[in-house]
Design an enzyme around this catalytic site. Structure first.
Site, PDB file in Angstrom:
ATOM      1  N   GLU A   1       6.512 -12.776  -6.987  1.00 31.38           N
ATOM      2  CA  GLU A   1       6.911 -14.124  -6.593  1.00 31.38           C
ATOM      3  C   GLU A   1       5.648 -14.869  -6.138  1.00 31.38           C
ATOM      4  O   GLU A   1       5.096 -14.571  -5.083  1.00 31.38           O
ATOM      5  CB  GLU A   1       7.956 -13.999  -5.485  1.00 31.38           C
ATOM      6  CG  GLU A   1       8.471 -15.297  -4.975  1.00 31.38           C
ATOM      7  CD  GLU A   1       8.863 -16.258  -6.087  1.00 31.38           C
ATOM      8  OE1 GLU A   1       9.712 -15.911  -6.937  1.00 31.38           O
ATOM      9  OE2 GLU A   1       8.297 -17.365  -6.126  1.00 31.38           O
TER      10      GLU A   1
ATOM     11  N   CYS B   1       2.444 -12.626 -15.112  1.00 29.50           N
ATOM     12  CA  CYS B   1       3.569 -13.428 -14.639  1.00 29.50           C
ATOM     13  C   CYS B   1       3.220 -14.200 -13.362  1.00 29.50           C
ATOM     14  O   CYS B   1       2.473 -15.163 -13.439  1.00 29.50           O
ATOM     15  CB  CYS B   1       4.812 -12.563 -14.500  1.00 29.50           C
ATOM     16  SG  CYS B   1       6.324 -13.541 -14.552  1.00 29.50           S
TER      17      CYS B   1
ATOM     18  N   ILE C   1      10.406 -12.069 -17.340  1.00 26.73           N
ATOM     19  CA  ILE C   1      11.357 -12.105 -16.231  1.00 26.73           C
ATOM     20  C   ILE C   1      11.099 -13.380 -15.419  1.00 26.73           C
ATOM     21  O   ILE C   1      10.102 -13.473 -14.705  1.00 26.73           O
ATOM     22  CB  ILE C   1      11.199 -10.855 -15.323  1.00 26.73           C
ATOM     23  CG1 ILE C   1      11.307  -9.576 -16.144  1.00 26.73           C
ATOM     24  CG2 ILE C   1      12.228 -10.885 -14.188  1.00 26.73           C
ATOM     25  CD1 ILE C   1      10.824  -8.319 -15.425  1.00 26.73           C
TER      26      ILE C   1
ATOM     27  N   HIS D   1       5.215  -8.794 -18.825  1.00 33.24           N
ATOM     28  CA  HIS D   1       4.928  -7.632 -17.968  1.00 33.24           C
ATOM     29  C   HIS D   1       4.667  -6.355 -18.780  1.00 33.24           C
ATOM     30  O   HIS D   1       5.561  -5.503 -18.867  1.00 33.24           O
ATOM     31  CB  HIS D   1       6.134  -7.342 -17.073  1.00 33.24           C
ATOM     32  CG  HIS D   1       6.435  -8.415 -16.082  1.00 33.24           C
ATOM     33  ND1 HIS D   1       5.885  -8.445 -14.825  1.00 33.24           N
ATOM     34  CD2 HIS D   1       7.241  -9.493 -16.168  1.00 33.24           C
ATOM     35  CE1 HIS D   1       6.342  -9.498 -14.169  1.00 33.24           C
ATOM     36  NE2 HIS D   1       7.165 -10.154 -14.967  1.00 33.24           N
TER      37      HIS D   1
ATOM     38  N   GLU E   1       3.214  -3.881 -17.872  1.00 38.98           N
ATOM     39  CA  GLU E   1       3.246  -2.743 -16.945  1.00 38.98           C
ATOM     40  C   GLU E   1       4.608  -2.063 -16.872  1.00 38.98           C
ATOM     41  O   GLU E   1       4.712  -0.963 -16.317  1.00 38.98           O
ATOM     42  CB  GLU E   1       2.790  -3.184 -15.541  1.00 38.98           C
ATOM     43  CG  GLU E   1       3.750  -4.093 -14.758  1.00 38.98           C
ATOM     44  CD  GLU E   1       3.649  -5.571 -15.125  1.00 38.98           C
ATOM     45  OE1 GLU E   1       3.006  -5.904 -16.128  1.00 38.98           O
ATOM     46  OE2 GLU E   1       4.241  -6.384 -14.386  1.00 38.98           O
TER      47      GLU E   1
HETATM   48  N1  LIG Z   1       8.291 -11.890 -12.963  1.00 33.26           N
HETATM   49  C1  LIG Z   1       7.578 -12.737 -12.267  1.00 33.26           C
HETATM   50  O1  LIG Z   1       6.451 -12.454 -11.838  1.00 33.26           O
HETATM   51  C2  LIG Z   1       8.266 -14.036 -11.982  1.00 33.26           C
HETATM   52  C3  LIG Z   1       7.374 -15.109 -11.441  1.00 33.26           C
HETATM   53  C4  LIG Z   1       8.167 -16.004 -10.514  1.00 33.26           C
HETATM   54  N2  LIG Z   1       9.170 -16.758 -11.223  1.00 33.26           N
HETATM   55  C5  LIG Z   1       7.204 -16.913  -9.765  1.00 33.26           C
HETATM   56  O2  LIG Z   1       7.260 -18.081  -9.858  1.00 33.26           O
HETATM   57  O3  LIG Z   1       6.364 -16.445  -9.085  1.00 33.26           O
END
Ligand SMILES: NC(=O)CC[C@H](N)C(=O)O
Length: 210
Positions: A49, A80, A138, A187, A189
């Site tokens: 996040e 991400c 995701i 991702h 990983e």
């Molecule tokens: N899978 C993720 O790392 C999602 C990122 C998340 N939506 C963000 O804004 O940080």
């Protein structure tokens, strides 16, 4: 000496990146302090996040040292939320959200609509040999604009692996490199395929600080 790669361990999928990097042959340490940052040859910013990581970077007084390290050429790979942190510009962030920056791109946070909030796709990625990469998205961002020094490594295909059409997402940039910075919206990983991490480890080896 074996290359040491740090994983920023404030929040996110630290364990998965650790396993992937070890699978790719690196020695891995968790980074939560400045002294730990100073001891690594390269760094991974995990998925998670980005708003929380942004706050914690300030709480742990890592934001400025990390920005300096990036400016001085530390190789960094962000997946991400990590990609969001590497972007110079962000849209769709929360009020006051900051990135570390370093990559001349604009990221659109949570870019995929509800219908394809999370999905998987096979995509060809520049520099990764041996066939497409299974990309797991995701609540992912995409890169909406990229400056001239940014190399596009992968784009969203027309369809996800289950055949769902990806509509306006198709063709959007989801992996890029700029100097020593590497970013993926997905991702690797979590897939058991360590080719992207192995490529990052090779790049760190090639640029290792003496
Ligand atoms: N899978 C993720 O790392 C999602 C990122 C998340 N939506 C963000 O804004 O940080």
């Amino acid at each position: 000496m074996t290359t040491t790669i740090g994983v920023l361990a404030l929040q996110g999928d630290v364990r998965e990146h650790t396993r992937a990097l070890e699978g790719a042959g690196a020695r891995v340490v968790r980074v939560r302090r400045r002294s730990e940052l100073e001891a690594v040859d390269g760094l991974v910013l995990p998925g998670g996040e980005s708003t929380t990581m942004d706050k914690l970077l300030r709480v742990f007084e890592l934001r400025d040292p990390l920005r300096t390290a990036i400016a001085e050429g530390l190789p960094v790979y962000g997946s991400c939320a990590g990609m969001i942190l590497l972007a110079d510009r962000i849209t769709g962030g929360i009020e006051g959200q900051q990135t570390l920056g370093g990559m001349d791109v604009t990221v659109q946070r949570n870019a995929f609509g509800r219908q394809v909030d999370s999905f998987e796709a096979d995509l060809a990625m520049q520099g990764i040999e041996g066939g497409p990469v299974r990309a797991v998205f995701i609540r992912a961002p995409w890169i909406s604009t990229a400056g001239p020094d940014v190399e596009v490594l992968a784009r969203i295909p027309e369809r996800s692996t289950d055949g769902t059409g990806l509509g306006e997402a198709a063709g959007k940039i989801v992996a890029a490199r700029s100097g020593r910075l590497l970013a993926t919206a997905f991702h690797p990983e979590v897939t058991g395929d360590w080719r992207v991490h192995a490529q990052f480890v090779r790049e760190v080896n090639a640029t290792r600080r003496s």
